[in-house]
Design a protein around this motif. Structure first.
Motif, PDB file in Angstrom:
ATOM      1  N   ASN A 195       0.809  -1.216   0.000  1.00 27.11           N
ATOM      2  CA  ASN A 195       0.000   0.000   0.000  1.00 27.11           C
ATOM      3  C   ASN A 195       0.839   1.261   0.000  1.00 27.11           C
ATOM      4  N   PHE A 196       0.463   2.165  -0.860  1.00 29.98           N
ATOM      5  CA  PHE A 196       1.162   3.452  -0.955  1.00 29.98           C
ATOM      6  C   PHE A 196       0.143   4.572  -0.996  1.00 29.98           C
ATOM      7  N   ILE A 197       0.561   5.746  -0.495  1.00 27.17           N
ATOM      8  CA  ILE A 197      -0.274   6.930  -0.701  1.00 27.17           C
ATOM      9  C   ILE A 197       0.537   7.866  -1.594  1.00 27.17           C
ATOM     10  N   THR A 198      -0.061   8.207  -2.716  1.00 24.39           N
ATOM     11  CA  THR A 198       0.726   8.868  -3.764  1.00 24.39           C
ATOM     12  C   THR A 198       0.040  10.106  -4.321  1.00 24.39           C
ATOM     13  N   ASP A 199       0.852  10.935  -4.974  1.00 25.01           N
ATOM     14  CA  ASP A 199       0.290  11.941  -5.870  1.00 25.01           C
ATOM     15  C   ASP A 199       0.519  11.415  -7.285  1.00 25.01           C
ATOM     16  N   VAL A 200      -0.509  11.507  -8.089  1.00 23.90           N
ATOM     17  CA  VAL A 200      -0.370  10.971  -9.446  1.00 23.90           C
ATOM     18  C   VAL A 200      -0.621  12.065 -10.470  1.00 23.90           C
ATOM     19  N   GLY A 201       0.363  12.317 -11.323  1.00 25.40           N
ATOM     20  CA  GLY A 201       0.167  13.258 -12.424  1.00 25.40           C
ATOM     21  C   GLY A 201      -0.095  12.475 -13.703  1.00 25.40           C
ATOM     22  N   MET A 202      -1.049  12.947 -14.487  1.00 20.69           N
ATOM     23  CA  MET A 202      -1.317  12.300 -15.781  1.00 20.69           C
ATOM     24  C   MET A 202      -1.146  13.356 -16.860  1.00 20.69           C
ATOM     25  N   ILE A 203      -0.299  13.061 -17.824  1.00 15.10           N
ATOM     26  CA  ILE A 203      -0.010  14.059 -18.852  1.00 15.10           C
ATOM     27  C   ILE A 203      -0.287  13.458 -20.229  1.00 15.10           C
ATOM     28  N   ASN A 204      -1.128  14.172 -20.959  1.00 12.86           N
ATOM     29  CA  ASN A 204      -1.498  13.706 -22.296  1.00 12.86           C
ATOM     30  C   ASN A 204      -0.418  14.110 -23.299  1.00 12.86           C
ATOM     31  N   LYS A 205       0.245  13.109 -23.873  1.00  5.79           N
ATOM     32  CA  LYS A 205       1.341  13.404 -24.796  1.00  5.79           C
ATOM     33  C   LYS A 205       0.912  13.208 -26.240  1.00  5.79           C
ATOM     34  N   GLY A 206      -0.382  13.231 -26.478  1.00  6.85           N
ATOM     35  CA  GLY A 206      -0.861  13.082 -27.851  1.00  6.85           C
ATOM     36  C   GLY A 206      -1.196  11.640 -28.180  1.00  6.85           C
ATOM     37  N   ASN A 207      -0.192  10.816 -28.518  1.00  8.25           N
ATOM     38  CA  ASN A 207      -0.502   9.425 -28.826  1.00  8.25           C
ATOM     39  C   ASN A 207      -0.240   8.470 -27.659  1.00  8.25           C
ATOM     40  N   HIS A 208       0.284   9.026 -26.577  1.00  6.74           N
ATOM     41  CA  HIS A 208       0.393   8.227 -25.346  1.00  6.74           C
ATOM     42  C   HIS A 208       0.230   9.131 -24.125  1.00  6.74           C
ATOM     43  N   ILE A 209       0.106   8.477 -22.974  1.00  5.00           N
ATOM     44  CA  ILE A 209      -0.078   9.240 -21.726  1.00  5.00           C
ATOM     45  C   ILE A 209       1.035   8.883 -20.765  1.00  5.00           C
ATOM     46  N   LEU A 210       1.590   9.931 -20.150  1.00  3.05           N
ATOM     47  CA  LEU A 210       2.636   9.707 -19.150  1.00  3.05           C
ATOM     48  C   LEU A 210       2.031   9.810 -17.760  1.00  3.05           C
ATOM     49  N   LEU A 211       2.291   8.794 -16.944  1.00  2.95           N
ATOM     50  CA  LEU A 211       1.862   8.833 -15.541  1.00  2.95           C
ATOM     51  C   LEU A 211       3.087   9.042 -14.677  1.00  2.95           C
ATOM     52  N   VAL A 212       3.000  10.061 -13.792  1.00  7.64           N
ATOM     53  CA  VAL A 212       4.091  10.289 -12.837  1.00  7.64           C
ATOM     54  C   VAL A 212       3.558  10.006 -11.449  1.00  7.64           C
ATOM     55  N   ILE A 213       4.043   8.930 -10.854  1.00  4.56           N
ATOM     56  CA  ILE A 213       3.490   8.493  -9.561  1.00  4.56           C
ATOM     57  C   ILE A 213       4.510   8.759  -8.471  1.00  4.56           C
ATOM     58  N   ASN A 214       4.114   9.621  -7.514  1.00  2.33           N
ATOM     59  CA  ASN A 214       5.031  10.065  -6.480  1.00  2.33           C
ATOM     60  C   ASN A 214       4.633   9.446  -5.142  1.00  2.33           C
ATOM     61  N   ASP A 215       5.504   8.609  -4.587  1.00  2.00           N
ATOM     62  CA  ASP A 215       5.175   7.946  -3.318  1.00  2.00           C
ATOM     63  C   ASP A 215       5.354   8.920  -2.157  1.00  2.00           C
ATOM     64  N   LEU A 216       4.240   9.323  -1.534  1.00  2.00           N
ATOM     65  CA  LEU A 216       4.286  10.263  -0.413  1.00  2.00           C
ATOM     66  C   LEU A 216       3.658   9.638   0.827  1.00  2.00           C
ATOM     67  N   THR A 217       3.817   8.333   0.932  1.00  3.68           N
ATOM     68  CA  THR A 217       3.176   7.595   2.016  1.00  3.68           C
ATOM     69  C   THR A 217       3.494   8.189   3.390  1.00  3.68           C
ATOM     70  N   GLU A 218       4.780   8.472   3.620  1.00  3.92           N
ATOM     71  CA  GLU A 218       5.172   9.004   4.935  1.00  3.92           C
ATOM     72  C   GLU A 218       4.493  10.323   5.219  1.00  3.92           C
ATOM     73  N   HIS A 219       4.527  11.186   4.214  1.00  3.61           N
ATOM     74  CA  HIS A 219       3.939  12.507   4.353  1.00  3.61           C
ATOM     75  C   HIS A 219       2.447  12.415   4.676  1.00  3.61           C
ATOM     76  N   TYR A 220       1.743  11.604   3.898  1.00  2.00           N
ATOM     77  CA  TYR A 220       0.299  11.514   4.116  1.00  2.00           C
ATOM     78  C   TYR A 220      -0.049  10.803   5.415  1.00  2.00           C
ATOM     79  N   THR A 221       0.811   9.856   5.825  1.00  2.00           N
ATOM     80  CA  THR A 221       0.541   9.162   7.071  1.00  2.00           C
ATOM     81  C   THR A 221       0.617  10.131   8.250  1.00  2.00           C
ATOM     82  N   SER A 222       1.575  11.048   8.185  1.00  5.14           N
ATOM     83  CA  SER A 222       1.648  12.015   9.288  1.00  5.14           C
ATOM     84  C   SER A 222       0.455  12.974   9.230  1.00  5.14           C
ATOM     85  N   LEU A 223       0.030  13.324   8.021  1.00  2.00           N
ATOM     86  CA  LEU A 223      -1.179  14.155   7.906  1.00  2.00           C
ATOM     87  C   LEU A 223      -2.389  13.430   8.476  1.00  2.00           C
TER      88      LEU A 223
END
Ligand SMILES: Nc1nc2c(ncn2[C@@H]2O[C@H](COP(=O)(O)OP(=O)(O)O)[C@@H](O)[C@H]2O)c(=O)[nH]1
Ligand SMILES: [Mg+2]
Lengths: 158, 510
Positions: free
Chosen positions: B77-105
């Protein structure tokens, strides 16, 4: 997408629906939990519900725009045992409807197990509240019915 | 030393995963840093969250970020921020693991939400308690009200019984019965008073009244109560206190008599005293101290609070007869007046109860409508002729009889007939013409309000129209209303304010 103040039982309703379980312990939801369940809406017909459980905010207005993308239906939950969660219900519902016009909306009063039926009706009338469903995540009362109803709305919609 | 590139590797790259998918959601590439995502997978099968990739195809911006997304993949299990970027013929997903940060929140939010919910529940709980308290008081009020009717029957029948042929033993039993009836009646009235105070149904009525004559009435009452006993009654008041003040006369009387009755109850010999002193006078306000003291048994220190609580006395074992609710009524009434009662006591020596009240008093004569003597008052209303009026006084209590008789005689305006039994009233009224009837409500046999009803239903005009003024010790508003409904022209409450009484009589004579 499930909306409503914190602690009204959004997470619990989903857990009851998806896993058929319930816990008395309150675990605050941070961010967003997404779960999925396939619902039969007719013979040989099913809808795959992807349910977004958002952290409960005090203000509906604050819901992040990103979460609204791709939302096909909204369940708005209040807690019949805590007036603060339904005092401004009609205003909250209007905000939701403004942000997502055309999106089917189901209004749910949860924790029905904590009230006496007659008193509950009076409470709702007094506050001018019309709930589509009165549920209990604890006993499971009307939880499946509510989600199935939503699935049928979506099915008719899409 | 590690290079910046190595640091970047160590602190950022390990927490950020890149995934590229095609427009159908199929994974083309994944650098598999922490989520088990492999080329060829359909991204929405990895986790239902990723089904949202489709919606970014609809956005103009072509990119969107989701914060705090919980991703459980392959049992981790992870708590993440996920960016989705439309690159025209494909999509880039940027998944940032912020589990520690969100757990303290989460911990902070947990504490915050729990405390908000708890405080809400406390408020609700209190509301519920208040609601229950209100219900209880309403219940008690209604219940005691219901009890009054059967009690009235019991009292009437006891009175009839007393008049029948009885041997010595039987008549002794009737005496006990009468005593118990009286006690029960008092208790019931006290309970009603208390529940009315507690449920906010009791409203003070402020009126200008003569304080000095109220004090003298008390002196008269307790002087005669203590006559022939080893107890002396003393009244002492500061000569500077205003004669006329504005307040609820009946309730002040009730407070003082409750304190005095309580003093009498616990004093075997010596004295009980009422003292009124002046704290201060300012503008048109006057602060007075009332003090009731006795030479009785005294109160142990640890009990000085409990004696003011409703019903505690009732639980006490070996309590004195009638040691009921008087003091909690005092406390309640003073509460309504914004005051409080205090007690000083020494065991075996006696007790003293005192309280301060601030009252308005009239500075100028104009606002003292009552400051006229009886003669003047009557002269104003009296017709020119020196006609005397015939009054029928219906009253069984001897002390009240005496007081009323004397007051009326003093005016030299009335002939007075007296009847002390409700059953005799009709007969008397039929046989004699009266200008006005003074009617006690609490009469033996037939209560005064019912006699009034009978008279009002009479077929003869001259009888049916006789003005009737009710006289009662009841102070409950609803009772007054009921008496008026039965056909009384006015109701005067005991203790009488003589001017008020005379005014009512004169008014009814037109
Ligand atoms: N009695 C009762 N308690 C419930 C019900 N649903 C949720 N709860 C409790 O309410 C608290 C908050 O529930 P949760 O689902 O975390 O609320 P959320 O913040 O809206 O997601 C938890 O302690 C649950 O056990 C219900 O139907 N009845
Ligand atoms: Mg939750």
């Amino acid at each position: 997408m499930i909306l409503g103040h914190f602690g009204v039982g959004k997470t619990s309703l989903i857990r009851r629906f998806v896993e058929n379980s319930f816990s008395d312990k309150y675990q605050v939801t941070i961010g967003v939990h997404i779960s999925k369940k396939v619902v039969e809406v007719g013979p040989e017909e099913s809808v795959s519900l992807i349910i977004w459980d958002l952290e409960g905010t005090d203000e509906v207005q604050m819901i992040r725009q990103a979460y609204l993308l791709g939302t096909h239906g909204v369940v708005f939950v209040f807690d019949i045992s805590r007036p603060s969660t339904f005092q401004d219900l009609n205003r909250d519902l209007r905000i939701v409807a403004d942000k997502m016009p055309e999106t089917p909306l189901v209004v749910v009063g949860n924790k029905k197990d904590l009230a006496i039926e007659d008193e509950l009706q009076i409470l709702l009338d007094d506050n001018d509240i019309k709930a589509d469903y009165l549920t209990s995540a604890k006993t499971g009362d009307d939880v499946n019915e509510m989600f199935t109803h939503l699935a049928m709305l979506l099915n008719g919609h899409s | 030393m590690a290079t910046l590139k190595q640091y970047r590797e160590q602190y950022i790259s390990r927490n950020v995963q890149f995934v590229v998918i095609d427009l159908d959601g199929r994974v083309l590439e994944s650098d598999r840093v922490f989520l088990a995502i492999n080329p060829g997978d359909f991204i929405y099968d990895v986790h239902p969250f990723f089904a949202s990739y489709a919606s970014i195809l609809e956005t103009k911006e072509g990119s969107v970020t989701y914060n705090g997304v919980h991703l459980g993949v392959a049992g981790q299990n992870f708590i993440t921020d996920v960016g989705m970027i439309n690159k025209g013929n494909h999509i880039l997903l940027v998944i940032n693991d912020l589990t520690e940060h969100y757990t303290s929140l989460q911990k902070i939010a947990q504490a915050r939400n729990e405390s908000i919910i708890n405080s809400e529940l406390v408020v609700l709980k209190n509301l519920e308690l208040e609601e229950r308290e209100r219900f209880k008081n309403t219940f008690i009020r209604n219940f005691s009200h219901e009890l009054r009717n059967p009690l009235t029957s019991i009292v009437s029948i006891t009175n009839l019984l007393e008049k029948s042929q009885l041997d010595r033993e039987q008549s002794q039993m009737v005496d006990f019965l009468k005593e118990s009836n009286a006690h029960l009646k008092l208790l019931l009235e006290d309970i009603m008073s208390i529940s009315m105070i507690a449920s906010g149904k009791l409203i003070l009525r402020h009126k200008v009244f003569n304080l000095i004559s109220l004090l003298e009435l008390i002196a008269f009452t307790y002087g005669s109560k203590t006559k022939g006993t080893p107890i002396r009654f003393d009244l002492d008041y500061d000569r500077r206190i205003p004669e006329y003040i504005e307040g609820d006369r009946i309730r002040i009387f009730q407070i003082l008599t409750n304190l005095l009755d309580n003093a009498l109850k616990f004093t075997e010999e010596g004295s009980i005293a009422l003292k009124v002193s002046l704290n201060q006078k300012r503008a048109n306000k006057v602060s007075l101290r009332f003090e009731v003291s006795d030479t009785g048994i005294g109160i142990p220190l640890e009990k000085t609070k409990a004696i003011f609580e409703s019903f505690t006395q009732l639980e006490e074992e070996g309590k004195k007869e009638g040691a009921g609710l008087g003091l909690s009524i005092v406390k309640g009434l003073l509460g309504l007046m914004g005051s409080e009662v205090y007690v000083r006591s020494e065991l075996g020596k006696g007790s003293s109860f005192y309280f301060d009240v601030t009252l308005t008093y009239a500075l100028d004569l104009a606002s003292k409508p009552l400051k006229k003597n009886k003669k003047e008052l009557l002269d104003l209303r009296k017709p020119k002729s020196n006609k005397k009026y015939r009054v029928l006084l219906v009253e069984d209590d001897e002390r009240t009889q005496m007081v009323l008789f004397k007051t009326l005689m003093d005016t030299d305006m009335f002939y007075i007939d007296l009847v002390n039994d409700g059953a005799l009233v009709l007969e008397t009224v039929i046989n004699n013409p009266y200008d006005v009837i003074l009617m006690d409500v609490d009469l033996p046999n037939v209560p005064g309000d019912q006699i009034t009803r009978l008279i009002r239903d009479f077929p003869f005009k001259d009888i049916k129209k006789i003005p009737i003024i009710g006289v009662t010790a009841n102070v409950f508003e609803e009772d007054m209303d009921a008496y008026l409904k039965m056909g009384m022209n006015a109701v005067v409450t005991k203790p009488f304010d003589f001017n008020e009484l005379l005014e009512a009589i004169v008014k009814s004579l037109r």
